[in-house]
Write a protein that holds these residues in place. Sequence first.
Motif, PDB file in Angstrom:
ATOM      1  N   PRO A  42      10.225  10.935  32.015  1.00  0.00           N
ATOM      2  CA  PRO A  42       9.264  11.972  32.396  1.00  0.00           C
ATOM      3  C   PRO A  42       9.707  12.722  33.650  1.00  0.00           C
ATOM      4  CG  PRO A  42       8.429   9.801  32.988  1.00  0.00           C
ATOM      5  CD  PRO A  42       9.694   9.573  32.220  1.00  0.00           C
ATOM      6  N   THR A  43       9.476  14.033  33.624  1.00  0.00           N
ATOM      7  CA  THR A  43       9.869  14.875  34.744  1.00  0.00           C
ATOM      8  C   THR A  43       8.962  16.095  34.777  1.00  0.00           C
ATOM      9  OG1 THR A  43      11.780  15.903  35.819  1.00  0.00           O
ATOM     10  CG2 THR A  43      11.538  16.282  33.463  1.00  0.00           C
ATOM     11  N   LYS A  44       9.061  16.854  35.844  1.00  0.00           N
ATOM     12  CA  LYS A  44       8.329  18.111  35.974  1.00  0.00           C
ATOM     13  C   LYS A  44       9.304  19.271  35.814  1.00  0.00           C
ATOM     14  CE  LYS A  44       4.173  16.542  37.078  1.00  0.00           C
ATOM     15  NZ  LYS A  44       2.964  16.827  36.266  1.00  0.00           N
ATOM     16  N   LEU A  45       8.930  20.238  34.992  1.00  0.00           N
ATOM     17  CA  LEU A  45       9.696  21.462  34.844  1.00  0.00           C
ATOM     18  C   LEU A  45       8.836  22.623  35.324  1.00  0.00           C
ATOM     19  CD1 LEU A  45      11.376  20.969  31.337  1.00  0.00           C
ATOM     20  CD2 LEU A  45      12.287  20.403  33.592  1.00  0.00           C
ATOM     21  N   GLY A  46       9.495  23.739  35.623  1.00  0.00           N
ATOM     22  CA  GLY A  46       8.751  24.888  36.100  1.00  0.00           C
ATOM     23  C   GLY A  46       9.699  25.992  36.522  1.00  0.00           C
ATOM     24  N   PRO A  47       9.258  26.869  37.398  1.00  0.00           N
ATOM     25  CA  PRO A  47      10.065  28.053  37.743  1.00  0.00           C
ATOM     26  C   PRO A  47      11.503  27.701  38.099  1.00  0.00           C
ATOM     27  CG  PRO A  47       7.900  28.184  38.764  1.00  0.00           C
ATOM     28  CD  PRO A  47       7.992  26.819  38.143  1.00  0.00           C
ATOM     29  N   GLY A  48      12.452  28.276  37.375  1.00  0.00           N
ATOM     30  CA  GLY A  48      13.868  28.066  37.643  1.00  0.00           C
ATOM     31  C   GLY A  48      14.415  26.760  37.134  1.00  0.00           C
ATOM     32  N   ARG A  49      13.598  25.965  36.492  1.00  0.00           N
ATOM     33  CA  ARG A  49      14.048  24.659  36.006  1.00  0.00           C
ATOM     34  C   ARG A  49      13.400  24.396  34.648  1.00  0.00           C
ATOM     35  NH1 ARG A  49      12.669  18.980  37.021  1.00  0.00           N
ATOM     36  NH2 ARG A  49      14.585  17.730  36.946  1.00  0.00           N
ATOM     37  N   TYR A  50      14.128  24.711  33.607  1.00  0.00           N
ATOM     38  CA  TYR A  50      13.615  24.568  32.248  1.00  0.00           C
ATOM     39  C   TYR A  50      14.634  23.818  31.385  1.00  0.00           C
ATOM     40  CZ  TYR A  50      10.290  28.145  33.742  1.00  0.00           C
ATOM     41  OH  TYR A  50       9.326  28.840  34.413  1.00  0.00           O
ATOM     42  N   MET A  51      14.187  23.430  30.227  1.00  0.00           N
ATOM     43  CA  MET A  51      15.103  22.833  29.264  1.00  0.00           C
ATOM     44  C   MET A  51      15.818  23.960  28.526  1.00  0.00           C
ATOM     45  SD  MET A  51      14.275  20.164  26.181  1.00  0.00           S
ATOM     46  CE  MET A  51      15.610  19.384  25.278  1.00  0.00           C
ATOM     47  N   ASP A  52      17.121  24.001  28.625  1.00  0.00           N
ATOM     48  CA  ASP A  52      17.929  25.010  27.940  1.00  0.00           C
ATOM     49  C   ASP A  52      19.193  24.343  27.422  1.00  0.00           C
ATOM     50  OD1 ASP A  52      16.770  27.726  27.870  1.00  0.00           O
ATOM     51  OD2 ASP A  52      16.658  27.483  30.043  1.00  0.00           O
ATOM     52  N   VAL A  53      19.110  23.773  26.239  1.00  0.00           N
ATOM     53  CA  VAL A  53      20.270  23.152  25.612  1.00  0.00           C
ATOM     54  C   VAL A  53      20.850  24.179  24.650  1.00  0.00           C
ATOM     55  CG1 VAL A  53      21.143  21.212  24.276  1.00  0.00           C
ATOM     56  CG2 VAL A  53      19.218  20.880  25.841  1.00  0.00           C
ATOM     57  N   ASN A  54      22.007  24.708  25.010  1.00  0.00           N
ATOM     58  CA  ASN A  54      22.609  25.783  24.235  1.00  0.00           C
ATOM     59  C   ASN A  54      23.097  25.311  22.859  1.00  0.00           C
ATOM     60  OD1 ASN A  54      22.169  27.743  26.198  1.00  0.00           O
ATOM     61  ND2 ASN A  54      24.118  27.351  27.216  1.00  0.00           N
ATOM     62  N   GLN A  55      23.615  26.256  22.104  1.00  0.00           N
ATOM     63  CA  GLN A  55      24.034  26.017  20.730  1.00  0.00           C
ATOM     64  C   GLN A  55      25.076  24.889  20.650  1.00  0.00           C
ATOM     65  OE1 GLN A  55      24.651  29.094  17.065  1.00  0.00           O
ATOM     66  NE2 GLN A  55      25.385  29.730  19.046  1.00  0.00           N
ATOM     67  N   HIS A  56      24.776  23.915  19.788  1.00  0.00           N
ATOM     68  CA  HIS A  56      25.688  22.790  19.594  1.00  0.00           C
ATOM     69  C   HIS A  56      25.546  22.295  18.150  1.00  0.00           C
ATOM     70  CE1 HIS A  56      21.843  21.073  20.874  1.00  0.00           C
ATOM     71  NE2 HIS A  56      22.170  19.971  20.218  1.00  0.00           N
ATOM     72  N   PRO A  57      26.554  21.592  17.633  1.00  0.00           N
ATOM     73  CA  PRO A  57      26.589  21.244  16.211  1.00  0.00           C
ATOM     74  C   PRO A  57      26.254  19.775  15.941  1.00  0.00           C
ATOM     75  CG  PRO A  57      28.774  21.014  17.109  1.00  0.00           C
ATOM     76  CD  PRO A  57      27.874  21.347  18.270  1.00  0.00           C
ATOM     77  N   HIS A  58      25.945  19.495  14.675  1.00  0.00           N
ATOM     78  CA  HIS A  58      25.802  18.119  14.197  1.00  0.00           C
ATOM     79  C   HIS A  58      26.309  18.034  12.767  1.00  0.00           C
ATOM     80  CE1 HIS A  58      23.303  16.656  17.513  1.00  0.00           C
ATOM     81  NE2 HIS A  58      22.566  17.750  17.416  1.00  0.00           N
ATOM     82  N   ILE A  59      26.766  16.856  12.381  1.00  0.00           N
ATOM     83  CA  ILE A  59      27.001  16.524  10.968  1.00  0.00           C
ATOM     84  C   ILE A  59      26.518  15.097  10.740  1.00  0.00           C
ATOM     85  CG2 ILE A  59      29.070  18.018  10.793  1.00  0.00           C
ATOM     86  CD1 ILE A  59      30.699  15.302  10.615  1.00  0.00           C
ATOM     87  N   GLY A  60      26.164  14.783   9.491  1.00  0.00           N
ATOM     88  CA  GLY A  60      25.987  13.409   9.050  1.00  0.00           C
ATOM     89  C   GLY A  60      24.767  12.668   9.557  1.00  0.00           C
ATOM     90  N   LEU A  61      23.794  13.385  10.132  1.00  0.00           N
ATOM     91  CA  LEU A  61      22.647  12.717  10.732  1.00  0.00           C
ATOM     92  C   LEU A  61      21.400  13.579  10.635  1.00  0.00           C
ATOM     93  CD1 LEU A  61      22.059  14.304  13.637  1.00  0.00           C
ATOM     94  CD2 LEU A  61      24.082  13.054  14.330  1.00  0.00           C
ATOM     95  N   SER A  62      20.265  12.974  10.968  1.00  0.00           N
ATOM     96  CA  SER A  62      19.021  13.709  11.200  1.00  0.00           C
ATOM     97  C   SER A  62      18.607  13.476  12.641  1.00  0.00           C
ATOM     98  CB  SER A  62      17.912  13.226  10.265  1.00  0.00           C
ATOM     99  OG  SER A  62      18.248  13.398   8.906  1.00  0.00           O
ATOM    100  N   THR A  63      18.095  14.509  13.309  1.00  0.00           N
ATOM    101  CA  THR A  63      17.545  14.364  14.654  1.00  0.00           C
ATOM    102  C   THR A  63      16.024  14.313  14.550  1.00  0.00           C
ATOM    103  OG1 THR A  63      17.443  16.745  15.048  1.00  0.00           O
ATOM    104  CG2 THR A  63      19.472  15.623  15.671  1.00  0.00           C
ATOM    105  N   LEU A  64      15.428  13.285  15.154  1.00  0.00           N
ATOM    106  CA  LEU A  64      13.973  13.138  15.157  1.00  0.00           C
ATOM    107  C   LEU A  64      13.488  13.378  16.584  1.00  0.00           C
ATOM    108  CD1 LEU A  64      11.969  10.231  13.463  1.00  0.00           C
ATOM    109  CD2 LEU A  64      11.229  11.336  15.573  1.00  0.00           C
ATOM    110  N   THR A  65      12.682  14.430  16.766  1.00  0.00           N
ATOM    111  CA  THR A  65      12.164  14.782  18.086  1.00  0.00           C
ATOM    112  C   THR A  65      10.687  14.426  18.147  1.00  0.00           C
ATOM    113  OG1 THR A  65      13.753  16.598  18.273  1.00  0.00           O
ATOM    114  CG2 THR A  65      11.872  16.639  19.760  1.00  0.00           C
ATOM    115  N   TYR A  66      10.306  13.661  19.198  1.00  0.00           N
ATOM    116  CA  TYR A  66       8.939  13.189  19.352  1.00  0.00           C
ATOM    117  C   TYR A  66       8.573  13.263  20.830  1.00  0.00           C
ATOM    118  CZ  TYR A  66       4.832  10.158  18.695  1.00  0.00           C
ATOM    119  OH  TYR A  66       3.549   9.651  18.646  1.00  0.00           O
ATOM    120  N   LEU A  67       7.524  14.017  21.151  1.00  0.00           N
ATOM    121  CA  LEU A  67       7.156  14.273  22.538  1.00  0.00           C
ATOM    122  C   LEU A  67       5.807  13.665  22.895  1.00  0.00           C
ATOM    123  CD1 LEU A  67       8.108  18.071  22.823  1.00  0.00           C
ATOM    124  CD2 LEU A  67       9.539  16.077  23.346  1.00  0.00           C
ATOM    125  N   PHE A  68       5.678  13.272  24.171  1.00  0.00           N
ATOM    126  CA  PHE A  68       4.399  12.857  24.739  1.00  0.00           C
ATOM    127  C   PHE A  68       3.800  13.978  25.587  1.00  0.00           C
ATOM    128  CE2 PHE A  68       7.010   8.904  24.612  1.00  0.00           C
ATOM    129  CZ  PHE A  68       6.366   8.334  23.521  1.00  0.00           C
TER     130      PHE A  68
END
Length: 292
Positions: A42-68
């Motif tokens: 857990p963390t705090k995000l806000g002005p000037g600090r955001y989640m920005d994961v740029n374009q990236h690839p995957h093969i052979g898997l599924s990604t499961l995203t689950y947030l609180f």
Amino acid sequence: MNNKLLVDERQADLGNFMVGRLLPFRKKRQVGPFTFIDHMGPTKLGPGRYMDVNQHPHIGLSTLTYLFEGQIEHRDSIGSVQNIAPGDVGFMTAGKGVTHTERTPQQLRDGREFAMHGYQIWVALPPELEEMEPRFDYFPAAEIPTWQEGPITFKLAAGEAFGKKAPLQGFSPLFMVDVFSSAETTLKLAGQLCGEVAFVIVKGQINVDSQKVDAGQMLISKTDEQCEICMDANTQLLLFGGEPLRQEHFLLWNFVSSDKDKLQKAKAAWQAKKFPQVPGDDTYIPIPELKR
């Protein structure tokens, strides 16, 4: 509980905040079909600090995203655009190859500070499905089976467990359950789960065989054999696992496969910029130099 392993989070950078990585590790590469776990916040995000994961690839898997807490905007190369909010389940299946981005949605970039906390978990595909067409599935929180037993609240995010079935079944026998107890209690798992079992302690503490396990740790059992754990009050767990895949799977950066040659081909394809692109996005994350 027999054959248990205890794992501590290892910290790593992801965008503008730290994540804790629980799987894989040297003694255990997978739990059931689950092959990788990132704990975001857990963390705090806000002005000037955001989640920005740029374009990236995957093969052979599924990604499961689950947030609180917080939200993630998912975009991928098959055209999916989806905000994932707390309690939702986002499930992107890469198959033969997909590219995606993960960012803080625009509506949260308004000067406010907000909390961010969740997990992204990778599920390896069975060998016969590694070349399937990529797809994205989304299940809002309202569709996730939720029930109460005494002080414990259960949310079945994926698969089958406790005699119930989630909308998300995945591509091999698995389960993922969000468990919260408001009071000290014993959680009995005998006959409720099938296959290998891992316990990620999100908050609070559990006691197993007189051993205390704290938040930020993961406990793994190879089977659910007559397993029971004592949960302290206000403790939250993620239970996940299932039947191991019949072939060993290998991990190279963002790629998973039962065939090491496929990993090298995917690496070369990404370096040559031959993967499909997220529409309207020209960002690119290079493959990092791997330690030898």
